[in-house]
Design a protein around this motif. Sequence first.
Motif, PDB file in Angstrom:
ATOM      1  N   GLY A  72       0.893  -1.096  -0.167  1.00 21.81           N
ATOM      2  CA  GLY A  72       0.134  -0.017   0.163  1.00 21.81           C
ATOM      3  C   GLY A  72       0.759   1.336   0.058  1.00 21.81           C
ATOM      4  O   GLY A  72       0.353   2.281  -0.552  1.00 21.81           O
ATOM      5  N   GLY A  73       2.197   1.675   0.728  1.00 26.14           N
ATOM      6  CA  GLY A  73       2.953   2.484   1.081  1.00 26.14           C
ATOM      7  C   GLY A  73       3.295   3.112  -0.452  1.00 26.14           C
ATOM      8  O   GLY A  73       3.565   3.426  -1.010  1.00 26.14           O
ATOM      9  N   LEU A  74       3.917   2.092  -0.337  1.00 32.59           N
ATOM     10  CA  LEU A  74       4.778   2.071  -1.917  1.00 32.59           C
ATOM     11  C   LEU A  74       3.509   2.020  -3.669  1.00 32.59           C
ATOM     12  O   LEU A  74       4.270   3.483  -3.984  1.00 32.59           O
ATOM     13  CB  LEU A  74       5.163   0.638  -2.651  1.00 32.59           C
ATOM     14  N   ALA A  75       2.440   2.200  -3.397  1.00 34.85           N
ATOM     15  CA  ALA A  75       2.053   2.510  -4.613  1.00 34.85           C
ATOM     16  C   ALA A  75       1.150   4.200  -3.839  1.00 34.85           C
ATOM     17  O   ALA A  75       0.276   4.472  -5.058  1.00 34.85           O
ATOM     18  CB  ALA A  75       0.711   1.339  -4.579  1.00 34.85           C
ATOM     19  N   GLU A  76       1.252   4.693  -3.004  1.00 34.72           N
ATOM     20  CA  GLU A  76       1.000   5.483  -2.643  1.00 34.72           C
ATOM     21  C   GLU A  76      -0.716   5.385  -2.254  1.00 34.72           C
ATOM     22  O   GLU A  76      -1.549   6.637  -3.223  1.00 34.72           O
ATOM     23  CB  GLU A  76       1.123   6.658  -3.486  1.00 34.72           C
ATOM     24  N   HIS A  77      -1.658   4.619  -1.923  1.00 31.90           N
ATOM     25  CA  HIS A  77      -2.743   3.811  -1.930  1.00 31.90           C
ATOM     26  C   HIS A  77      -3.040   4.755  -1.203  1.00 31.90           C
ATOM     27  O   HIS A  77      -3.083   4.792   0.575  1.00 31.90           O
ATOM     28  CB  HIS A  77      -2.941   2.404  -1.591  1.00 31.90           C
ATOM     29  N   SER A  78      -4.277   5.171  -0.881  1.00 36.48           N
ATOM     30  CA  SER A  78      -4.996   5.538   0.210  1.00 36.48           C
ATOM     31  C   SER A  78      -6.665   5.237  -0.546  1.00 36.48           C
ATOM     32  O   SER A  78      -7.286   5.181  -1.412  1.00 36.48           O
ATOM     33  CB  SER A  78      -5.503   7.526   0.151  1.00 36.48           C
ATOM     34  N   ARG A  79      -7.655   4.817   0.291  1.00 38.22           N
ATOM     35  CA  ARG A  79      -8.879   4.393   0.638  1.00 38.22           C
ATOM     36  C   ARG A  79      -9.919   5.132   0.427  1.00 38.22           C
ATOM     37  O   ARG A  79     -10.469   5.277   1.256  1.00 38.22           O
ATOM     38  CB  ARG A  79      -9.224   2.916   0.921  1.00 38.22           C
ATOM     39  N   CYS A  80     -10.220   6.490  -0.294  1.00 37.21           N
ATOM     40  CA  CYS A  80     -10.718   7.752  -0.212  1.00 37.21           C
ATOM     41  C   CYS A  80     -12.083   7.061  -0.324  1.00 37.21           C
ATOM     42  O   CYS A  80     -12.929   7.561  -0.196  1.00 37.21           O
ATOM     43  CB  CYS A  80      -9.787   8.405  -1.305  1.00 37.21           C
ATOM     44  N   GLY A  81     -12.724   6.233  -1.206  1.00 35.38           N
ATOM     45  CA  GLY A  81     -13.380   6.505  -1.814  1.00 35.38           C
ATOM     46  C   GLY A  81     -13.978   6.736  -2.493  1.00 35.38           C
ATOM     47  O   GLY A  81     -13.405   7.728  -3.033  1.00 35.38           O
ATOM     48  N   THR A  82     -15.025   6.552  -3.776  1.00 34.68           N
ATOM     49  CA  THR A  82     -15.725   7.642  -4.443  1.00 34.68           C
ATOM     50  C   THR A  82     -17.258   8.596  -4.217  1.00 34.68           C
ATOM     51  O   THR A  82     -18.105   7.331  -4.218  1.00 34.68           O
ATOM     52  CB  THR A  82     -15.570   6.305  -6.183  1.00 34.68           C
ATOM     53  N   LEU A  83     -17.029   9.259  -3.986  1.00 33.64           N
ATOM     54  CA  LEU A  83     -18.412   9.824  -3.696  1.00 33.64           C
ATOM     55  C   LEU A  83     -18.732  10.663  -5.072  1.00 33.64           C
ATOM     56  O   LEU A  83     -18.535  11.565  -5.829  1.00 33.64           O
ATOM     57  CB  LEU A  83     -18.354  11.435  -3.211  1.00 33.64           C
ATOM     58  N   SER A 135     -17.422   3.528  -0.697  1.00 35.93           N
ATOM     59  CA  SER A 135     -16.402   3.211   0.370  1.00 35.93           C
ATOM     60  C   SER A 135     -14.991   2.213  -0.573  1.00 35.93           C
ATOM     61  O   SER A 135     -14.182   3.162   0.296  1.00 35.93           O
ATOM     62  CB  SER A 135     -16.384   3.551   1.980  1.00 35.93           C
ATOM     63  N   ALA A 136     -15.332   1.450  -0.900  1.00 38.26           N
ATOM     64  CA  ALA A 136     -14.132   0.741  -0.359  1.00 38.26           C
ATOM     65  C   ALA A 136     -13.171   0.850  -2.071  1.00 38.26           C
ATOM     66  O   ALA A 136     -12.052   0.289  -2.151  1.00 38.26           O
ATOM     67  CB  ALA A 136     -14.757  -0.798  -1.466  1.00 38.26           C
ATOM     68  N   ASP A 137     -13.653   2.188  -3.155  1.00 36.79           N
ATOM     69  CA  ASP A 137     -13.214   2.452  -3.871  1.00 36.79           C
ATOM     70  C   ASP A 137     -11.492   3.061  -3.319  1.00 36.79           C
ATOM     71  O   ASP A 137     -11.783   3.541  -2.062  1.00 36.79           O
ATOM     72  CB  ASP A 137     -13.784   3.153  -5.365  1.00 36.79           C
ATOM     73  N   GLY A 138     -10.386   3.610  -3.755  1.00 32.67           N
ATOM     74  CA  GLY A 138      -9.949   3.847  -3.953  1.00 32.67           C
ATOM     75  C   GLY A 138      -8.463   4.578  -4.558  1.00 32.67           C
ATOM     76  O   GLY A 138      -9.168   4.971  -6.356  1.00 32.67           O
TER      77      GLY A 138
END
Lengths: 367, 87
Positions: A72-83, A135-138
């Motif tokens: 996750g850290g490597l991919a600069e991932h955040s699970r911000c969700g889609t609104l 909410s699970a989109d990122g």
Amino acid sequence: MIVVGAGIVGAACAVELQSRGRQVLLVDRLYPGAGVTAAGMGHLVALDETEDELDLCLLSLKHWDAYLRDKGGLAEHSRCGTLWVAEDEDQMAHAAARAEKLARKGWQASQLTGAQVAAAEPSLRGGLAGGVLVSADGVVYPPAVARDLAMQLLAMGGRTMFGAAVRAIGDRCIELDSGQRIDTGDVVLAAGNGVPQLLPDMPVFPRKGHLAITDRYPGRLSHQVVSMGYGQTAAGSDALAVAANVQPRPTGQWLIGSCRQDGIENTDPDPRVLAAVLRSAIALLPCLAEMRILRSWTGMRPATPDGRPIIGRHPARAGTWLAAGHEGLGVTTAFGTAQLLADLMSGRPPALATDLYSPSRFIHDPA
Amino acid sequence: MIQPDSSCAVTVNGISVRVPPGASVAAALVAAGTLCTRRSVTGQMRFAFCGIGQCQECRVSIDGQPHRLACRTSCKEGMHIVTGGEG
Ligand SMILES: Cc1cc2nc3c(=O)[nH]c(=O)nc-3n(C[C@H](O)[C@H](O)[C@H](O)COP(=O)(O)OP(=O)(O)OC[C@H]3O[C@@H](n4cnc5c(N)ncnc54)[C@H](O)[C@@H]3O)c2cc1C
Ligand code: FES
């Protein structure tokens, strides 16, 4: 065997095939992620324009979950969700249908009222009809993932060759620009917009998009905000389709899209188009008007005439396979594509129906 | 020579300092003993580097507006400067 193209699609295919016991050489004329993969937004999103699109997204998103568990850290991932925001009752009806469809497939999506949307994202303008929160989109930074996959391939005993352009694909061989010929078993062509040059019967074409990124404004946006109008405009020749899409990056920057234009070869940002994109985003998020834009650029989505990716065996050429044409969804669907392709190559029944993706749909008179 | 009554007062992170009128915000930061303008993505402290508006290291918040260049902004009476943000 050889995978041509180390974008997110080719890199994912290379790793999947190597993990199934194939000996993979991954070739790119530049380096991993240097193509469209470096240009896009990196939204991991369940899109549902068609049932098969949603199924491919969900298959892929499961793989993303597994990948991100330790990367996750490597991919600069955040699970911000889609609104997804609906501006009127018409879009609200679409929003309700989307919430219902995603939830039915087990990808959590809840319908929000106008007041709930305002509470979820205070920077949005007032008076919105409502929306859907998935909410699970990122989001990820796709070129970092392509690079990581190439490293993973090496760690698994595969090989890579970068800075090597392929000029022709022959009968179970490839020929490089340098004149070097490499004999191989299968060739997987995952060269994005480079596909038609090597296989002229594959109608992958560029669909231009404009993007801009702001300075850092931490804490002002929590979800990727997308207009319900996104993806609803039919693609026409040169028609400019704009739908606001604003993504919070982990740095606090805002990444702003998006638009689609066909029939344009020039990759320079066009101020008129960029202005239309920014205006549509400001119409939803007025404070953007006060923010500083650091950079703008364009990307050419590798599109196909029927809007579906090309995954599978070329019907007329021995040992030639394709994984290309993912248009605006190739980051999200890369891992699902890899799984389907590897299933097809090993003769296993694929996890999803793949006829819709078959290269043979573009070849009416197979040799 | 600058007369005391021709100085202007600004605050740097809530601390009041007097500087000559027309002094840059970067100078006011030095006067206040604050050698950090902003924090990088990885949390490192940054400070004015080029002094001519090129390096963008000197971004601070001025009167609530983020990302103002300290080296390119002149102090004005009553300015509120805040440093150390994620500029
Ligand atoms: C504006 C924009 C926004 C987007 N937003 C999103 C999003 O939010 N979510 C999402 O899922 N997707 C998004 N996408 C789409 C996504 O970026 C693409 O679908 C995906 O990156 C395609 O990957 P690829 O590996 O097929 O192509 P590429 O990344 O282009 O990879 C192809 C590779 O092949 C190499 N190559 C080409 N020809 C040759 C040759 N002859 N010899 C050797 N190598 C060759 C190239 O160097 C390149 O590295 C967006 C795209 C754009 C433009
Ligand atoms: S010190 Fe370089 S821009 Fe201000």
